[in-house]
Design an enzyme around this catalytic site. Structure first.
Site, PDB file in Angstrom:
ATOM      1  N   ASP A  14       0.827  -1.217   0.000  1.00 18.25           N
ATOM      2  CA  ASP A  14       0.000   0.000   0.000  1.00 18.25           C
ATOM      3  C   ASP A  14       0.862   1.267   0.000  1.00 18.25           C
ATOM      4  OD1 ASP A  14      -2.344   1.446  -0.007  1.00 18.25           O
ATOM      5  OD2 ASP A  14      -2.643   1.318   2.161  1.00 18.25           O
ATOM      6  N   ASN A  62     -10.651  -2.991  -6.390  1.00 22.91           N
ATOM      7  CA  ASN A  62      -9.850  -1.971  -7.092  1.00 22.91           C
ATOM      8  C   ASN A  62     -10.426  -1.561  -8.462  1.00 22.91           C
ATOM      9  OD1 ASN A  62      -6.604  -3.089  -5.809  1.00 22.91           O
ATOM     10  ND2 ASN A  62      -7.916  -1.433  -5.089  1.00 22.91           N
TER      11      ASN A  62
END
Ligand code: FPP
Length: 241
Positions: A14, A62
């Site tokens: 991330d 996503n």
């Protein structure tokens, strides 16, 4: 490094977007840098003797991102799989996959399948690419596989359903031969698992670092492992005398 190297490490990579924003760059630049880091960490993990490394590259959630960003990440996946064959061969790294392959564009499906086939005899570390992956989705797909392999009728079927065990569900997950992750790492300081390895990660040790993914170095992986080596794993039991 001590001998107690975790057999399976999962990484939630991330912070690519924040890395780019901090530098006034577009988000996709952060992903490009993130891919370079992923390659560096794959090599570092292999050198450290980790057996399985699962990288969370794209989640089932996503797809909500801008089409341009999604397309860019898919392009990077393709680039990684194509360009890394020599590296994989040299380091005996085998490609594995977890996620819903059928939901990916045809060309990406082909790249993933080709890489899995081309590296299938390599006996070094196995890199599991989690792409279009969701932990809940994986469990739903496992249950569906179980149901279709136990295609019975009426009372027989309800008897089979009543007998479903954790081993049955675990056995129908994407990679039942791979042991559960010992350690799950998350970069960029967020304290959540974001639908990553929900079933397999039930007893994984968690390590969260504030460092953004593109800034990760081999030494960060080593720090995570050193921290892991200090943990006492009880699996719900009590401390041994
Ligand atoms: C999270 O950062 C990162 C992603 C969603 C993409 C990760 C993909 C790669 C590193 C490239 C592909 C990798 C391989 C191994 C094939 P974010 O965008 O959520 O960052 P932010 O939270 O700072 O916005």
């Amino acid at each position: 490094m001590d001998k107690d190297i975790p057999a399976h490490v999962g990484i939630i990579m991330d912070g690519n977007g924040r890395w780019a924003q901090k530098r006034g760059l577009v988000r996709t630049q952060g992903h490009l840098e993130g891919l370079k880091t992923a390659k560096k960490i794959v090599k570092a993990a292999s050198d450290l003797g980790i057996r399985y490394l699962t990288l969370y590259a794209f989640s089932t959630e996503n797809w909500k991102r801008a089409a341009e960003e999604v397309g860019f990440i898919m392009g990077l996946v393709k680039q990684y799989l194509r360009a890394e064959f020599d590296f994989s061969k040299k380091n005996k790294i085998r490609t594995r996959y977890t996620g819903d392959l059928s939901g990916l564009p045809q060309d990406i499906q082909k790249e993933i399948n080709d890489s899995i086939t081309d590296t299938s005899s390599f006996e070094g570390m196995q890199v599991v690419l989690a792409i279009n992956y969701g932990g809940r989705d994986e469990i739903v797909r496992a249950v569906r596989r179980f149901a279709s392999h136990n295609n019975k009728n009426g009372a027989e079927y309800s008897e089979a359903l009543n007998k479903i065990s954790e081993e049955d569900i675990g056995g129908y997950l994407d990679n039942p031969d791979i042991p559960d992750p010992d350690l799950i790492i998350r970069s960029a300081g967020e304290y959540r698992t974001s639908n990553f390895l929900l079933w397999e990660g039930a007893y994984s040790e968690l390590y969260i670092s504030d460092k953004l993914w593109p800034d990760w170095e081999k030494s960060d992986l080593e720090s995570a492992i050193t921290d892991y080596q200090k943990r006492e794993r009880r699996y719900g039991g009590v401390k041994s005398a």
